[in-house]
Design a protein around this motif. Structure first.
Motif, PDB file in Angstrom:
ATOM      1  N   GLY A  18       1.381  -1.322  -0.064  1.00 25.57           N
ATOM      2  CA  GLY A  18       0.078  -0.409  -0.177  1.00 25.57           C
ATOM      3  C   GLY A  18       0.374   1.154  -0.096  1.00 25.57           C
ATOM      4  O   GLY A  18       1.993   1.184   0.280  1.00 25.57           O
ATOM      5  N   LEU A  19       0.312   2.675  -0.240  1.00 28.63           N
ATOM      6  CA  LEU A  19       0.814   3.381  -0.248  1.00 28.63           C
ATOM      7  C   LEU A  19       0.898   3.992   0.885  1.00 28.63           C
ATOM      8  O   LEU A  19       0.743   3.460   2.048  1.00 28.63           O
ATOM      9  N   ARG A  57      12.787  17.497   5.421  1.00 29.57           N
ATOM     10  CA  ARG A  57      12.600  15.803   3.718  1.00 29.57           C
ATOM     11  C   ARG A  57      12.795  14.526   4.793  1.00 29.57           C
ATOM     12  O   ARG A  57      12.532  13.960   4.575  1.00 29.57           O
ATOM     13  N   GLN A  58      14.451  14.766   6.284  1.00 28.38           N
ATOM     14  CA  GLN A  58      14.777  13.717   6.582  1.00 28.38           C
ATOM     15  C   GLN A  58      13.841  13.313   7.007  1.00 28.38           C
ATOM     16  O   GLN A  58      13.229  11.993   8.265  1.00 28.38           O
ATOM     17  N   ILE A  59      12.259  14.244   8.253  1.00 27.34           N
ATOM     18  CA  ILE A  59      11.501  14.393   8.825  1.00 27.34           C
ATOM     19  C   ILE A  59      10.388  12.946   8.320  1.00 27.34           C
ATOM     20  O   ILE A  59       9.660  12.093   8.245  1.00 27.34           O
ATOM     21  N   ALA A  60       9.790  14.015   7.244  1.00 32.70           N
ATOM     22  CA  ALA A  60       9.329  13.319   6.531  1.00 32.70           C
ATOM     23  C   ALA A  60       9.196  11.777   5.439  1.00 32.70           C
ATOM     24  O   ALA A  60       8.506  10.602   5.536  1.00 32.70           O
ATOM     25  N   THR A  61      10.671  11.408   5.331  1.00 34.89           N
ATOM     26  CA  THR A  61      11.048   9.910   4.912  1.00 34.89           C
ATOM     27  C   THR A  61      10.926   9.372   5.886  1.00 34.89           C
ATOM     28  O   THR A  61      10.528   8.204   6.056  1.00 34.89           O
ATOM     29  N   LYS A  62      11.376  10.190   7.502  1.00 35.45           N
ATOM     30  CA  LYS A  62      11.632   9.742   8.466  1.00 35.45           C
ATOM     31  C   LYS A  62       9.733   8.630   9.006  1.00 35.45           C
ATOM     32  O   LYS A  62       9.949   7.412   8.963  1.00 35.45           O
ATOM     33  N   ARG A  63       8.620   9.215   9.353  1.00 30.62           N
ATOM     34  CA  ARG A  63       7.854   8.867   8.885  1.00 30.62           C
ATOM     35  C   ARG A  63       6.941   8.169   8.105  1.00 30.62           C
ATOM     36  O   ARG A  63       6.359   7.099   8.560  1.00 30.62           O
ATOM     37  N   MET A  64       7.623   8.950   6.324  1.00 23.50           N
ATOM     38  CA  MET A  64       7.150   7.120   5.517  1.00 23.50           C
ATOM     39  C   MET A  64       7.658   6.242   6.094  1.00 23.50           C
ATOM     40  O   MET A  64       6.729   4.898   5.724  1.00 23.50           O
ATOM     41  N   VAL A  65       8.664   5.420   6.681  1.00 18.99           N
ATOM     42  CA  VAL A  65       9.324   4.540   6.406  1.00 18.99           C
ATOM     43  C   VAL A  65       8.614   3.659   7.503  1.00 18.99           C
ATOM     44  O   VAL A  65       8.052   2.862   7.797  1.00 18.99           O
ATOM     45  N   ILE A  76      10.546   0.720   0.424  1.00 23.09           N
ATOM     46  CA  ILE A  76       9.334   1.293  -0.429  1.00 23.09           C
ATOM     47  C   ILE A  76       9.969   1.743  -2.136  1.00 23.09           C
ATOM     48  O   ILE A  76      11.234   2.147  -1.647  1.00 23.09           O
ATOM     49  N   ILE A  77       9.170   1.555  -2.433  1.00 26.80           N
ATOM     50  CA  ILE A  77       9.621   1.724  -4.061  1.00 26.80           C
ATOM     51  C   ILE A  77       8.679   3.061  -4.449  1.00 26.80           C
ATOM     52  O   ILE A  77       7.818   3.316  -4.228  1.00 26.80           O
ATOM     53  N   ASN A  78       9.076   3.366  -5.607  1.00 25.36           N
ATOM     54  CA  ASN A  78       8.618   4.932  -6.603  1.00 25.36           C
ATOM     55  C   ASN A  78       8.455   5.666  -5.741  1.00 25.36           C
ATOM     56  O   ASN A  78       7.523   6.371  -5.580  1.00 25.36           O
ATOM     57  N   ILE A  79       8.917   5.983  -4.604  1.00 27.73           N
ATOM     58  CA  ILE A  79       9.429   7.147  -3.994  1.00 27.73           C
ATOM     59  C   ILE A  79       9.180   8.294  -3.898  1.00 27.73           C
ATOM     60  O   ILE A  79      10.254   8.407  -5.326  1.00 27.73           O
ATOM     61  N   ALA A  95       6.894  12.949   1.507  1.00 28.34           N
ATOM     62  CA  ALA A  95       7.153  11.566   1.133  1.00 28.34           C
ATOM     63  C   ALA A  95       6.374  11.146   0.994  1.00 28.34           C
ATOM     64  O   ALA A  95       5.483  10.528   1.978  1.00 28.34           O
ATOM     65  N   TYR A  96       6.832  10.406  -0.320  1.00 29.38           N
ATOM     66  CA  TYR A  96       5.354   9.353  -0.247  1.00 29.38           C
ATOM     67  C   TYR A  96       5.966   8.072  -0.870  1.00 29.38           C
ATOM     68  O   TYR A  96       7.177   8.016  -1.969  1.00 29.38           O
ATOM     69  N   GLY A  97       5.026   7.174  -1.437  1.00 26.60           N
ATOM     70  CA  GLY A  97       5.965   5.706  -1.778  1.00 26.60           C
ATOM     71  C   GLY A  97       4.841   4.753  -2.203  1.00 26.60           C
ATOM     72  O   GLY A  97       4.191   4.666  -0.899  1.00 26.60           O
ATOM     73  N   THR A  98       5.353   3.313  -2.892  1.00 29.59           N
ATOM     74  CA  THR A  98       4.800   2.422  -2.077  1.00 29.59           C
ATOM     75  C   THR A  98       4.942   1.453  -1.585  1.00 29.59           C
ATOM     76  O   THR A  98       6.685   1.179  -1.869  1.00 29.59           O
TER      77      THR A  98
END
Length: 105
Positions: A18-19, A57-65, A76-79, A95-98
């Motif tokens: 999922g997203l 960007r670092q914070i958004a990436t951490k939350r996505m992970v 996570i692909i297609n970030i 930041a978003y991905g699958t």
């Protein structure tokens, strides 16, 4: 956690979970804003803003992970990243991905 901006993992079979996304809204502080105004007079990089966006960007990436880990993802692909100005002095970074699970063969 593997983070890729392509839509597959080379040599691996995957299952999409999922997203996933991470967002943050960062604001400038007065000191950085004032110095940026001064820099506009002479030109050059606005390092305070660059630092603010890198941090966001670092914070958004951490939350996505974190969201992907909750789903049991291996990668996570297609970030992708996006940013926008919400109000004067504040920027949103997303930041978003699958999230995917690598399937053992």
């Amino acid at each position: 956690m593997k983070l890729l901006n392509i839509d597959y993992i080379p040599g691996a079979e995957i299952e999409a979970l999922g997203l996933v996304k991470g967002t943050v809204v960062e604001t400038k502080n007065f000191g950085k804003d004032f110095m940026a105004g001064m820099k506009n007079l002479v030109g050059g990089e606005l390092k305070g803003y660059t630092e603010m966006l890198n941090t966001a960007r670092q914070i958004a990436t951490k939350r996505m992970v974190d969201e992907a880990e909750e789903l049991g993802a291996d990668a996570i692909i297609n970030i992708r990243y996006g940013s926008s100005s919400l109000v004067q002095g504040a920027a949103e970074v997303v930041a978003y991905g699958t999230a995917v699970k690598v399937i053992e063969k």
